[in-house]
Scaffold this motif. Structure first.
Motif, short mmCIF file in Angstrom:
data_model
loop_
_atom_site.label_atom_id
_atom_site.label_comp_id
_atom_site.label_asym_id
_atom_site.label_seq_id
_atom_site.Cartn_x
_atom_site.Cartn_y
_atom_site.Cartn_z
N ILE A 191 0.82 -1.22 0.00
CA ILE A 191 0.00 0.00 0.00
C ILE A 191 0.84 1.26 0.00
O ILE A 191 0.30 2.38 -0.02
CB ILE A 191 -0.97 0.03 1.20
CG1 ILE A 191 -0.21 0.23 2.52
CG2 ILE A 191 -1.83 -1.21 1.25
CD1 ILE A 191 -1.12 0.49 3.70
N LEU A 192 2.18 1.10 0.01
CA LEU A 192 3.05 2.27 0.00
C LEU A 192 3.08 2.92 -1.38
O LEU A 192 3.24 2.25 -2.40
CB LEU A 192 4.47 1.88 0.41
CG LEU A 192 4.67 1.35 1.84
CD1 LEU A 192 6.14 1.05 2.08
CD2 LEU A 192 4.15 2.33 2.87
N THR A 193 2.92 4.25 -1.40
CA THR A 193 3.03 5.00 -2.64
C THR A 193 4.50 5.27 -2.92
O THR A 193 5.36 5.01 -2.09
CB THR A 193 2.26 6.32 -2.54
OG1 THR A 193 2.88 7.13 -1.51
CG2 THR A 193 0.80 6.09 -2.18
N GLU A 194 4.79 5.81 -4.09
CA GLU A 194 6.17 6.12 -4.45
C GLU A 194 6.78 7.14 -3.49
O GLU A 194 7.95 7.04 -3.11
CB GLU A 194 6.23 6.63 -5.89
CG GLU A 194 5.93 5.57 -6.94
CD GLU A 194 6.86 4.38 -6.84
OE1 GLU A 194 8.08 4.59 -6.62
OE2 GLU A 194 6.38 3.24 -6.98
N SER A 195 5.99 8.16 -3.11
CA SER A 195 6.50 9.18 -2.20
C SER A 195 6.80 8.59 -0.83
O SER A 195 7.74 9.00 -0.15
CB SER A 195 5.50 10.33 -2.08
OG SER A 195 4.24 9.86 -1.60
N LYS A 197 7.67 5.35 -0.28
CA LYS A 197 8.86 4.52 -0.44
C LYS A 197 10.12 5.36 -0.47
O LYS A 197 11.17 4.96 0.03
CB LYS A 197 8.75 3.68 -1.72
CG LYS A 197 7.67 2.61 -1.66
CD LYS A 197 7.60 1.85 -2.98
CE LYS A 197 6.50 0.79 -2.94
NZ LYS A 197 6.39 0.06 -4.24
N GLU A 230 -1.82 11.24 4.67
CA GLU A 230 -2.09 10.22 3.66
C GLU A 230 -1.99 8.82 4.28
O GLU A 230 -2.81 7.94 4.02
CB GLU A 230 -1.10 10.36 2.51
CG GLU A 230 -1.40 9.46 1.32
CD GLU A 230 -0.41 9.67 0.18
OE1 GLU A 230 -0.43 8.85 -0.75
OE2 GLU A 230 0.39 10.63 0.25
N GLU A 234 -4.88 5.83 4.78
CA GLU A 234 -4.69 4.44 4.36
C GLU A 234 -4.99 3.49 5.52
O GLU A 234 -5.57 2.41 5.32
CB GLU A 234 -3.26 4.24 3.86
CG GLU A 234 -2.93 4.96 2.57
CD GLU A 234 -3.60 4.32 1.36
OE1 GLU A 234 -4.08 3.17 1.49
OE2 GLU A 234 -3.66 4.97 0.30
#
Length: 308
Positions: A191-195, A197, A230, A234
């Motif tokens: 569920i981690l977004t690029e930002s 990570k 954010e 989640e």
């Protein structure tokens, strides 16, 4: 049947003390045993514990002042119950502290100690409205200590101080990063977004903390807080994660560091002066607080100290 122990007040002429070398006897009188006997043992009010025994039936109880003193000595010297019994029989200092002037003059079985503890416990359970017997005795001894020390207990001095917590002094940006990093590490990777990570990558913290100039810090804090929000959104989809310490710290940090903008309805970073002193100071020590006394500021635990 309850009976007070007053036998120690009238000693026999044939005691071990009378056969001691004068220098040895003088040393005994200067030891803790003599102090304990005079200031603790002789001031124990056995009548407080009379409620533990039958008023007019059965054989007399084992002396309460000896049993209670043995409990004090057990914790004073960190004895096990077995060691305590041996010390009672063979240690003359302990015998002297308990008003016994001949070693081995009194028999004490372990069951007597356990029965005394059982009676104390049972009485406290069966009489919750009554005063705790041990605490009542503690207060009585404290009053006697104050009297002998010539201390006025009706007057107290008070001051406050800070006990430093095991936290490093860091700005809001460093704190925001630590809180966010902790939360991201417990999130499922899928569920981690690029930002998100990117924040976990090596070197990101250095870039954020050490390469941000003054004017950039406020915007960096806002960016980090936006990612914190954010993450919080989640988490709402994974209810079982709300009980994790890292997530609770994250939500606390958001509530303390941001406020709702009435015009946009979105959260924005609070000014420094708007943040409460008891707000989070470290992602790793949630109890630490901030305080400024006079011109000295500190992070840690605020403690009030009173001295009689």
């Amino acid at each position: 049947m309850f009976k007070e122990n007053k036998g120690h007040l009238q000693q026999s002429f044939l005691t071990s003390e009378n056969y001691m070398n004068p220098s040895v006897h003088a040393r005994l009188l200067k030891s803790w045993a003599c102090v304990f006997y005079n200031t603790v043992f002789c001031n124990i009010k056995e009548t407080i514990f009379a409620v533990l025994y039958c008023e007019n039936n059965g054989r007399p109880n084992f002396p309460v002042n000896i049993l209670l003193s043995l409990e004090y000595i057990k914790h004073l010297f960190d004895y096990s119950d077995e060691e305590l019994i041996d010390q009672f029989y063979f240690n003359y200092q302990i015998a002297y502290a308990l008003g016994i002037k001949n070693v081995g003059a009194m028999n004490l079985c372990p069951g007597t100690i356990y029965e005394f503890r059982r009676r104390l416990y049972s009485y406290s359970i069966e009489n919750p409205e009554s005063d705790d017997l041990i605490f009542t005795q503690f207060i009585e001894l404290t009053k006697e200590f104050a009297k002998q020390s010539n201390v006025a207990v009706d007057k107290q001095r008070m001051d406050s101080t800070m006990i430093s917590a095991n936290v490093k002094s860091a700005g809001r940006l460093a704190l925001a990063y630590d809180v966010l990093e902790q939360a991201l590490k417990v999130l499922p990777q899928e569920i981690l977004t690029e930002s998100m990570k990117e924040i976990l990558e090596d070197g990101y913290k250095k870039k954020v903390l050490y390469k941000s100039k003054g004017p950039q810090i406020v915007s960096r804090i806002q960016e980090t807080l936006n990612i914190c929000e954010e993450v919080a959104r989640e988490i709402n989809c994974i209810p079982e994660m709300n009980d994790l310490q890292e997530i609770m710290v994250l939500k606390r940090f958001i509530s303390e560091q941001t406020k709702i903008d009435p015009e946009t309805g979105k959260r924005k970073t609070k000014e420094n002066k708007e943040i409460c002193a008891n707000s989070l100071q470290s992602a790793y020590d949630q109890d630490a607080t901030y305080r400024k006394k006079g011109k000295k500021a500190g992070k840690g635990y605020s403690v009030n100290i009173s001295e009689t």
